[in-house]
Design a protein around this motif. Structure first.
Motif, PDB file in Angstrom:
ATOM      1  N   VAL A  82       7.767 -12.555 -11.579  1.00  0.00           N
ATOM      2  CA  VAL A  82       7.710 -11.919 -12.894  1.00  0.00           C
ATOM      3  C   VAL A  82       9.002 -12.227 -13.647  1.00  0.00           C
ATOM      4  N   ASP A  83       8.955 -12.121 -14.978  1.00  0.00           N
ATOM      5  CA  ASP A  83      10.163 -12.476 -15.724  1.00  0.00           C
ATOM      6  C   ASP A  83      11.206 -11.360 -15.666  1.00  0.00           C
ATOM      7  N   THR A  84      12.427 -11.714 -15.982  1.00  0.00           N
ATOM      8  CA  THR A  84      13.537 -10.768 -15.856  1.00  0.00           C
ATOM      9  C   THR A  84      13.431  -9.626 -16.858  1.00  0.00           C
ATOM     10  N   ASP A  85      12.776  -9.867 -18.000  1.00  0.00           N
ATOM     11  CA  ASP A  85      12.584  -8.784 -18.968  1.00  0.00           C
ATOM     12  C   ASP A  85      11.715  -7.679 -18.378  1.00  0.00           C
ATOM     13  N   LEU A  86      10.712  -8.057 -17.600  1.00  0.00           N
ATOM     14  CA  LEU A  86       9.857  -7.065 -16.956  1.00  0.00           C
ATOM     15  C   LEU A  86      10.633  -6.279 -15.903  1.00  0.00           C
ATOM     16  N   VAL A  87      11.443  -6.964 -15.131  1.00  0.00           N
ATOM     17  CA  VAL A  87      12.299  -6.275 -14.150  1.00  0.00           C
ATOM     18  C   VAL A  87      13.228  -5.305 -14.874  1.00  0.00           C
ATOM     19  N   GLY A  88      13.754  -5.743 -16.022  1.00  0.00           N
ATOM     20  CA  GLY A  88      14.694  -4.911 -16.762  1.00  0.00           C
ATOM     21  C   GLY A  88      14.085  -3.655 -17.351  1.00  0.00           C
ATOM     22  N   LYS A  89      12.788  -3.660 -17.672  1.00  0.00           N
ATOM     23  CA  LYS A  89      12.170  -2.485 -18.284  1.00  0.00           C
ATOM     24  C   LYS A  89      11.480  -1.577 -17.271  1.00  0.00           C
ATOM     25  N   ALA A  90      11.406  -2.007 -16.018  1.00  0.00           N
ATOM     26  CA  ALA A  90      10.705  -1.223 -14.998  1.00  0.00           C
ATOM     27  C   ALA A  90      11.662  -0.324 -14.221  1.00  0.00           C
ATOM     28  N   ARG A  91      11.100   0.733 -13.633  1.00  0.00           N
ATOM     29  CA  ARG A  91      11.815   1.514 -12.632  1.00  0.00           C
ATOM     30  C   ARG A  91      11.652   0.775 -11.311  1.00  0.00           C
ATOM     31  N   ALA A 144       0.825  -1.206   0.000  1.00  0.00           N
ATOM     32  CA  ALA A 144       0.000   0.000   0.000  1.00  0.00           C
ATOM     33  C   ALA A 144       0.861   1.259   0.000  1.00  0.00           C
ATOM     34  N   VAL A 145       1.955   1.245   0.751  1.00  0.00           N
ATOM     35  CA  VAL A 145       2.891   2.375   0.736  1.00  0.00           C
ATOM     36  C   VAL A 145       3.437   2.586  -0.673  1.00  0.00           C
ATOM     37  N   SER A 146       3.758   1.488  -1.354  1.00  0.00           N
ATOM     38  CA  SER A 146       4.292   1.615  -2.712  1.00  0.00           C
ATOM     39  C   SER A 146       3.243   2.180  -3.664  1.00  0.00           C
ATOM     40  N   ILE A 147       1.992   1.790  -3.481  1.00  0.00           N
ATOM     41  CA  ILE A 147       0.922   2.332  -4.328  1.00  0.00           C
ATOM     42  C   ILE A 147       0.766   3.829  -4.081  1.00  0.00           C
ATOM     43  N   LYS A 148       0.770   4.231  -2.830  1.00  0.00           N
ATOM     44  CA  LYS A 148       0.645   5.650  -2.503  1.00  0.00           C
ATOM     45  C   LYS A 148       1.710   6.483  -3.202  1.00  0.00           C
ATOM     46  N   HIS A 149       2.955   6.009  -3.209  1.00  0.00           N
ATOM     47  CA  HIS A 149       4.072   6.824  -3.669  1.00  0.00           C
ATOM     48  C   HIS A 149       4.479   6.577  -5.120  1.00  0.00           C
ATOM     49  N   LEU A 150       3.982   5.485  -5.739  1.00  0.00           N
ATOM     50  CA  LEU A 150       4.468   5.139  -7.079  1.00  0.00           C
ATOM     51  C   LEU A 150       3.383   4.954  -8.131  1.00  0.00           C
ATOM     52  N   ALA A 151       2.182   4.581  -7.736  1.00  0.00           N
ATOM     53  CA  ALA A 151       1.136   4.344  -8.735  1.00  0.00           C
ATOM     54  C   ALA A 151       0.631   5.657  -9.315  1.00  0.00           C
ATOM     55  N   ARG A 152       0.128   5.594 -10.552  1.00  0.00           N
ATOM     56  CA  ARG A 152      -0.486   6.771 -11.160  1.00  0.00           C
ATOM     57  C   ARG A 152      -1.673   7.238 -10.314  1.00  0.00           C
ATOM     58  N   LYS A 153      -1.851   8.535 -10.249  1.00  0.00           N
ATOM     59  CA  LYS A 153      -2.948   9.086  -9.452  1.00  0.00           C
ATOM     60  C   LYS A 153      -4.313   8.679  -9.997  1.00  0.00           C
ATOM     61  N   ASP A 154      -4.394   8.411 -11.315  1.00  0.00           N
ATOM     62  CA  ASP A 154      -5.682   8.075 -11.923  1.00  0.00           C
ATOM     63  C   ASP A 154      -5.905   6.566 -12.045  1.00  0.00           C
ATOM     64  N   ALA A 155      -5.144   5.764 -11.293  1.00  0.00           N
ATOM     65  CA  ALA A 155      -5.297   4.309 -11.355  1.00  0.00           C
ATOM     66  C   ALA A 155      -6.717   3.906 -10.973  1.00  0.00           C
ATOM     67  N   LYS A 156      -7.358   3.082 -11.793  1.00  0.00           N
ATOM     68  CA  LYS A 156      -8.753   2.702 -11.580  1.00  0.00           C
ATOM     69  C   LYS A 156      -8.974   1.194 -11.446  1.00  0.00           C
ATOM     70  N   VAL A 157      -8.076   0.390 -12.034  1.00  0.00           N
ATOM     71  CA  VAL A 157      -8.274  -1.060 -12.033  1.00  0.00           C
ATOM     72  C   VAL A 157      -7.147  -1.731 -11.256  1.00  0.00           C
ATOM     73  N   THR A 205       8.518   9.055 -12.907  1.00  0.00           N
ATOM     74  CA  THR A 205       8.872  10.262 -13.645  1.00  0.00           C
ATOM     75  C   THR A 205       7.828  10.651 -14.688  1.00  0.00           C
ATOM     76  N   SER A 206       6.964   9.684 -15.080  1.00  0.00           N
ATOM     77  CA  SER A 206       5.915   9.996 -16.057  1.00  0.00           C
ATOM     78  C   SER A 206       4.800   8.978 -15.940  1.00  0.00           C
ATOM     79  N   ASP A 207       3.674   9.262 -16.565  1.00  0.00           N
ATOM     80  CA  ASP A 207       2.539   8.342 -16.539  1.00  0.00           C
ATOM     81  C   ASP A 207       2.799   7.087 -17.358  1.00  0.00           C
ATOM     82  N   ASP A 208       3.875   7.072 -18.136  1.00  0.00           N
ATOM     83  CA  ASP A 208       4.201   5.897 -18.936  1.00  0.00           C
ATOM     84  C   ASP A 208       5.189   4.953 -18.252  1.00  0.00           C
ATOM     85  N   ASP A 209       5.777   5.383 -17.142  1.00  0.00           N
ATOM     86  CA  ASP A 209       6.715   4.512 -16.424  1.00  0.00           C
ATOM     87  C   ASP A 209       6.021   3.244 -15.944  1.00  0.00           C
ATOM     88  N   ILE A 210       6.696   2.119 -16.094  1.00  0.00           N
ATOM     89  CA  ILE A 210       6.315   0.914 -15.356  1.00  0.00           C
ATOM     90  C   ILE A 210       7.146   0.922 -14.084  1.00  0.00           C
TER      91      ILE A 210
END
Length: 321
Positions: A229-238, A116-129, A282-287
């Motif tokens: 999760v797979d390593t490719d996902l870890v590699g493309k995420a912040r 929940a702390v991570s959602i507060k500080h990292l998720a997009r403000k307009d997250a709906k699902v 840093t942006s709404d497109d960041d994973i």
């Protein structure tokens, strides 16, 4: 010495208490005021049990102690929960034993508080699902804590064993949210926030299934070899975590680090975002991906809060020791 039995915990400490304690702990860790000691986690060669210790010290709150416990897979047949934990607190000024606190419910609350702390500080403000991967006991705690951080309009879920998905549906209904079970391709495409809470040793969610802007909280990987999760996902995420050393060795990032896809320098403590010394998303497109490995200081923080509330409410057991 104070004893706070497991039976008293549910009436003492709630999600907000746990959230506040964990958020403060992550901030203290990032500032250097709190640190965890090395984790011990071993198969004991009896009852197929895993047993260990997590401990640490927080100079800002003076929380000192350890959580002792582990996983006994046969406990359900005995009418007990498989995860068993007890927290021991010590006086930082004298080293005397201060309290023993039942740790089973506290562990569930603090784990949910971390995501929940991570959602507060990292998720997009307009997250709906909200997407849920995993439908075990902890999943209900995760969902209840998550929905307090964003205005979610729907919950979607997946589990390796579909018959267990009823837990997610019942919890979503309890929260007044519509629920739908989906395959992983649709879940990844539709979810704005994904919480993965499994004990998997094989990657479940793939990079190709996740859309830009998603926040992922990987909360099940806390042992060498586990992977959600797979390593490719870890590699493309912040990447963000509770503790970098654990993330790189026993957390979700361990496999990507071992493969050279990311380095420890790519992993940021969530406390740095809380303290505003790192910008986080840093942006709404960041994973963004939070690797919640679970640290002893979380347990000490929520146990300390439980002790204070037990004393205030007169339910703490005082013994000479």
């Amino acid at each position: 010495m104070i004893i706070v039995p497991e039976r008293e915990i549910a009436d003492l400490i709630g999600r907000k208490d746990a959230f506040d304690a964990v958020e403060k702990t992550f901030a203290a860790m990032a500032s250097g005021a709190a640190y965890n000691f090395p984790v011990i986690r071993e198969a004991i060669g009896h009852a197929d049990a895993l047993y260990g210790f997590k401990s640490g010290f927080d100079r800002s709150s003076l929380a000192l102690g350890l959580k002792s416990g582990g996983y006994w897979p046969g406990n359900m047949d005995k009418g007990l929960t498989n995860h068993q934990s007890t927290v021991f607190l010590f006086d930082a000024d004298t080293g005397q034993a201060r309290a023993v606190v039942g740790g089973n419910l506290l562990t569930a609350l603090r784990t949910a508080a971390a995501s929940a702390v991570s959602i507060k500080h990292l998720a997009r403000k307009d997250a709906k699902v909200l997407g849920m991967i995993g439908a075990g006991h902890q999943s209900a705690f995760q969902m209840r804590a998550a929905v307090e951080q964003r205005d979610f309009e729907k919950v979607i879920g997946w589990n390796l064993h579909p018959d267990m998905l009823v837990r997610l549906e019942e919890t979503a209904n309890e929260l007044g949210l519509p629920y739908e079970s989906l395959d992983l391709d649709r879940l990844g495409a539709e979810a704005d926030v994904i919480i993965s809470i499994t004990s998997s040793f094989e990657p479940i969610l793939k990079a190709a299934q996740v859309t830009p802007g998603t926040h992922i909280a990987c909360m099940g990987t806390d042992t060498k070899g586990k992977q959600e999760v797979d390593t490719d996902l870890v590699g493309k995420a912040r990447l963000f975590t509770d503790e970098v050393a654990q993330s790189a060795t026993i957390g979700e990032c361990q496999h990507a680090v071992a493969a050279g896809i990311v380095s420890e320098d790519n992993i940021i403590e969530i406390g740095a975002v809380i303290n505003a010394t790192h910008q986080g998303r840093t942006s709404d497109d960041d994973i963004t991906l939070f690797d919640g490995t679970g640290v002893g200081l979380q347990d000490l923080a929520v146990a300390s809060a439980a002790v204070e509330l037990a004393v205030q409410k007169g339910v703490a057991v005082q013994v000479d020791f």
